[in-house]
Design a protein around this motif. Structure first.
Motif, short mmCIF file in Angstrom:
data_model
loop_
_atom_site.label_atom_id
_atom_site.label_comp_id
_atom_site.label_asym_id
_atom_site.label_seq_id
_atom_site.Cartn_x
_atom_site.Cartn_y
_atom_site.Cartn_z
N SER A 1 -8.67 1.90 -7.18
CA SER A 1 -9.17 0.76 -6.40
C SER A 1 -10.65 0.93 -6.12
O SER A 1 -11.15 2.04 -5.92
CB SER A 1 -8.40 0.62 -5.09
N VAL B 1 -3.22 4.07 -10.92
CA VAL B 1 -3.88 2.91 -10.30
C VAL B 1 -5.15 3.41 -9.64
O VAL B 1 -5.19 4.52 -9.10
CB VAL B 1 -2.95 2.27 -9.23
N LEU C 1 1.63 1.74 -3.49
CA LEU C 1 0.45 1.95 -4.32
C LEU C 1 -0.10 3.37 -4.21
O LEU C 1 -0.57 3.93 -5.20
CB LEU C 1 -0.66 0.96 -3.93
N TYR D 1 -7.48 -3.50 -6.76
CA TYR D 1 -6.68 -2.50 -7.47
C TYR D 1 -6.56 -2.87 -8.94
O TYR D 1 -6.49 -4.05 -9.29
CB TYR D 1 -5.29 -2.39 -6.85
N LYS E 1 0.82 -1.22 0.00
CA LYS E 1 0.00 0.00 0.00
C LYS E 1 0.86 1.26 0.00
O LYS E 1 0.51 2.25 -0.65
CB LYS E 1 -0.95 0.00 1.19
N ALA F 1 -1.60 5.78 -7.12
CA ALA F 1 -3.00 6.23 -7.17
C ALA F 1 -3.07 7.75 -7.29
O ALA F 1 -3.88 8.28 -8.06
CB ALA F 1 -3.75 5.74 -5.92
#
Length: 144
Positions: free
Chosen positions: A88, A86, A77, A93, A74, A81
């Motif tokens: 979710s 990306v 990630l 995801y 995370k 994002a």
């Protein structure tokens, strides 16, 4: 091979560390031109195959994370994002269109690095090297 044959050769640990450092440096250079880290690349690569859960992403990159420090997928990630690469939904995801475009472009650069790494090896030598390393790992794990 007996031990007298090995005296003039560098220790395998030294060679593995040097290779690991060189691979990491090359990947940092390759990915860094796009402000992507190696862990982020691994996550993009995993997501390029299919959307997946955070737990599955943690498992996919677990061998590369500093779990003693509490590092998780995370943490890698979230910046992806924020960049819109990306997204979710309900803990699943997936790559956005921009994420797919970046991944495809980076995949070409990464393949160039991989090709450079094995340049000059005869057919089958890479597979043989991997098999030998796995055998050495198994030898040491079995006798721990």
């Amino acid at each position: 091979m007996n031990t007298t044959d090995r005296r003039d050769q560098p220790p395998i640990g030294l060679l593995l560390r040097k290779l690991d450092n060189l691979v990491n440096e090359r990947f940092e250079r390759t990915l860094g031109t796009r402000d992507i880290t190696r862990r982020q690349w691994q996550l993009l690569h995993t997501l390029a195959e299919r959307p997946t859960t955070l737990d599955a992403l943690n498992t996919a990159v677990a061998p590369f994370l500093d779990q003693a420090a509490g590092e998780t997928a995370k943490q890698h990630l979230d910046p992806l994002a924020k960049l819109g690469l990306v997204t979710s939904t309900s803990d699943v995801y997936e790559l956005t269109g921009a994420g797919r475009t970046l991944f495809d472009s980076l995949a070409e650069d990464v393949q160039t690095t991989r090709d450079l790494t094995v340049r000059g090896l005869a057919d089958g030598e890479y597979d043989r090297t991997i098999a030998n390393l796995q055998a050495m790992i198994a030898n040491l794990e079995d006798n721990a």
